[in-house]
Design a protein around this motif. Structure first.
Motif, PDB file in Angstrom:
ATOM      1  N   TRP A  34       2.738   8.943 -24.650  1.00  0.00           N
ATOM      2  CA  TRP A  34       3.586   8.180 -23.839  1.00  0.00           C
ATOM      3  C   TRP A  34       4.627   7.135 -24.025  1.00  0.00           C
ATOM      4  N   THR A  35       5.557   7.124 -23.366  1.00  0.00           N
ATOM      5  CA  THR A  35       6.376   5.739 -23.613  1.00  0.00           C
ATOM      6  C   THR A  35       6.236   4.726 -22.519  1.00  0.00           C
ATOM      7  N   LEU A  36       6.786   3.530 -22.547  1.00  0.00           N
ATOM      8  CA  LEU A  36       6.557   2.752 -21.200  1.00  0.00           C
ATOM      9  C   LEU A  36       7.160   3.385 -20.089  1.00  0.00           C
ATOM     10  N   SER A  37       8.217   4.178 -20.168  1.00  0.00           N
ATOM     11  CA  SER A  37       8.631   4.745 -18.989  1.00  0.00           C
ATOM     12  C   SER A  37       7.697   5.634 -18.608  1.00  0.00           C
ATOM     13  N   ASP A  38       6.968   6.505 -19.322  1.00  0.00           N
ATOM     14  CA  ASP A  38       5.967   7.270 -18.713  1.00  0.00           C
ATOM     15  C   ASP A  38       4.995   6.585 -18.038  1.00  0.00           C
ATOM     16  N   PHE A  39       4.445   5.569 -18.494  1.00  0.00           N
ATOM     17  CA  PHE A  39       3.663   4.733 -17.642  1.00  0.00           C
ATOM     18  C   PHE A  39       4.139   4.328 -16.523  1.00  0.00           C
ATOM     19  N   VAL A  40       5.409   3.897 -16.350  1.00  0.00           N
ATOM     20  CA  VAL A  40       5.994   3.441 -15.263  1.00  0.00           C
ATOM     21  C   VAL A  40       5.997   4.386 -14.217  1.00  0.00           C
ATOM     22  N   VAL A  41       6.599   5.635 -14.786  1.00  0.00           N
ATOM     23  CA  VAL A  41       6.754   6.682 -13.627  1.00  0.00           C
ATOM     24  C   VAL A  41       5.400   6.919 -13.082  1.00  0.00           C
ATOM     25  N   ALA A  42       4.363   7.311 -13.915  1.00  0.00           N
ATOM     26  CA  ALA A  42       3.132   7.408 -13.412  1.00  0.00           C
ATOM     27  C   ALA A  42       2.601   6.425 -12.583  1.00  0.00           C
ATOM     28  N   ALA A  43       2.876   5.445 -12.813  1.00  0.00           N
ATOM     29  CA  ALA A  43       2.181   4.249 -11.728  1.00  0.00           C
ATOM     30  C   ALA A  43       3.029   4.285 -10.519  1.00  0.00           C
ATOM     31  N   VAL A  44       4.466   4.252 -10.540  1.00  0.00           N
ATOM     32  CA  VAL A  44       4.969   4.831  -9.385  1.00  0.00           C
ATOM     33  C   VAL A  44       4.556   5.771  -8.605  1.00  0.00           C
ATOM     34  N   LEU A  45       4.247   6.895  -9.090  1.00  0.00           N
ATOM     35  CA  LEU A  45       3.866   8.311  -8.240  1.00  0.00           C
ATOM     36  C   LEU A  45       2.519   8.105  -7.783  1.00  0.00           C
ATOM     37  N   LEU A  46       1.777   7.587  -8.578  1.00  0.00           N
ATOM     38  CA  LEU A  46       0.310   7.490  -8.351  1.00  0.00           C
ATOM     39  C   LEU A  46       0.043   6.409  -7.049  1.00  0.00           C
ATOM     40  N   LEU A  47       0.601   5.038  -7.444  1.00  0.00           N
ATOM     41  CA  LEU A  47       0.568   4.123  -6.528  1.00  0.00           C
ATOM     42  C   LEU A  47       1.388   4.595  -4.985  1.00  0.00           C
ATOM     43  N   GLY A  48       2.314   5.199  -5.258  1.00  0.00           N
ATOM     44  CA  GLY A  48       3.172   5.603  -4.224  1.00  0.00           C
ATOM     45  C   GLY A  48       2.596   6.514  -3.101  1.00  0.00           C
ATOM     46  N   THR A  49       1.763   7.735  -4.018  1.00  0.00           N
ATOM     47  CA  THR A  49       1.030   8.496  -3.036  1.00  0.00           C
ATOM     48  C   THR A  49      -0.149   7.802  -2.567  1.00  0.00           C
ATOM     49  N   GLY A  50      -0.756   7.083  -3.178  1.00  0.00           N
ATOM     50  CA  GLY A  50      -2.183   6.516  -2.686  1.00  0.00           C
ATOM     51  C   GLY A  50      -1.561   5.562  -1.193  1.00  0.00           C
ATOM     52  N   LEU A  51      -0.459   4.824  -1.866  1.00  0.00           N
ATOM     53  CA  LEU A  51      -0.189   3.971  -0.510  1.00  0.00           C
ATOM     54  C   LEU A  51       0.291   4.578   0.985  1.00  0.00           C
ATOM     55  N   VAL A  52       1.164   5.978   0.513  1.00  0.00           N
ATOM     56  CA  VAL A  52       1.501   6.787   1.867  1.00  0.00           C
ATOM     57  C   VAL A  52       0.321   7.301   2.342  1.00  0.00           C
ATOM     58  N   CYS A  53      -0.559   7.891   1.817  1.00  0.00           N
ATOM     59  CA  CYS A  53      -1.894   8.474   2.156  1.00  0.00           C
ATOM     60  C   CYS A  53      -2.651   7.258   2.855  1.00  0.00           C
ATOM     61  N   GLU A  54      -2.659   6.070   2.368  1.00  0.00           N
ATOM     62  CA  GLU A  54      -3.202   4.907   3.158  1.00  0.00           C
ATOM     63  C   GLU A  54      -2.574   4.775   4.415  1.00  0.00           C
ATOM     64  N   PHE A  55      -1.401   4.719   4.516  1.00  0.00           N
ATOM     65  CA  PHE A  55      -0.495   4.598   5.625  1.00  0.00           C
ATOM     66  C   PHE A  55      -0.768   5.775   6.778  1.00  0.00           C
ATOM     67  N   VAL A  56      -0.817   7.059   6.120  1.00  0.00           N
ATOM     68  CA  VAL A  56      -1.246   8.136   7.098  1.00  0.00           C
ATOM     69  C   VAL A  56      -2.646   7.767   7.954  1.00  0.00           C
ATOM     70  N   MET A  57      -3.299   7.329   7.031  1.00  0.00           N
ATOM     71  CA  MET A  57      -4.919   7.314   7.471  1.00  0.00           C
ATOM     72  C   MET A  57      -4.919   6.140   8.373  1.00  0.00           C
ATOM     73  N   ARG A  58      -4.061   4.998   8.357  1.00  0.00           N
ATOM     74  CA  ARG A  58      -3.888   3.934   9.372  1.00  0.00           C
ATOM     75  C   ARG A  58      -3.350   4.320  10.577  1.00  0.00           C
ATOM     76  N   LYS A  59      -2.224   5.252  10.398  1.00  0.00           N
ATOM     77  CA  LYS A  59      -1.038   5.661  11.687  1.00  0.00           C
ATOM     78  C   LYS A  59      -1.676   6.903  12.301  1.00  0.00           C
ATOM     79  N   ILE A  60      -1.971   7.933  11.700  1.00  0.00           N
ATOM     80  CA  ILE A  60      -2.651   9.041  12.412  1.00  0.00           C
ATOM     81  C   ILE A  60      -3.939   8.991  12.825  1.00  0.00           C
ATOM     82  N   LYS A  61      -4.279   9.287  14.195  1.00  0.00           N
ATOM     83  CA  LYS A  61      -5.243   9.333  14.767  1.00  0.00           C
ATOM     84  C   LYS A  61      -6.196  10.608  14.576  1.00  0.00           C
TER      85      LYS A  61
END
Length: 96
Positions: A34-61
């Motif tokens: 892995w290079t630095l860019s691999d870690f950055v892409v993985a972090a963005v994908l994982l964090l983005g997915t987690g935050l979008v799921c958190e948003f769904v959990m908050r907004k969808i009843k």
């Protein structure tokens, strides 16, 4: 904002833990390259997915809708991850 709730902290800690796995593996084997860019892409994908799921959990009843939407989000993450890793669909951003 994120740090105010336990799920947000859990998301961040999970992403850090998951990124530590390849970081440690790099130290012991040449199989993980892995290079630095691999870690950055993985972090963005994982964090983005987690935050979008958190948003769904908050907004969808409705629980069923939450499960379906988070499932779709997770499938999208999986497909993007597979495409970036091995180029399953042969798109340009797979690096083939």
């Amino acid at each position: 904002m994120i740090m105010e709730n336990k799920r947000g902290i859990g998301i961040i800690l999970t992403v850090v833990f998951l990124l530590l796995i390849p970081l440690v593996a790099i130290q012991f084997t040449n199989e993980v390259n892995w290079t630095l860019s691999d870690f950055v892409v993985a972090a963005v994908l994982l964090l983005g997915t987690g935050l979008v799921c958190e948003f769904v959990m908050r907004k969808i009843k409705k629980t069923n809708h939450r499960i379906i939407l988070c499932g779709v989000i997770m499938v999208a993450l999986l497909l993007i991850w597979i495409e970036l890793a091995v180029g399953l669909f042969g798109t340009e951003f797979a690096g083939l």
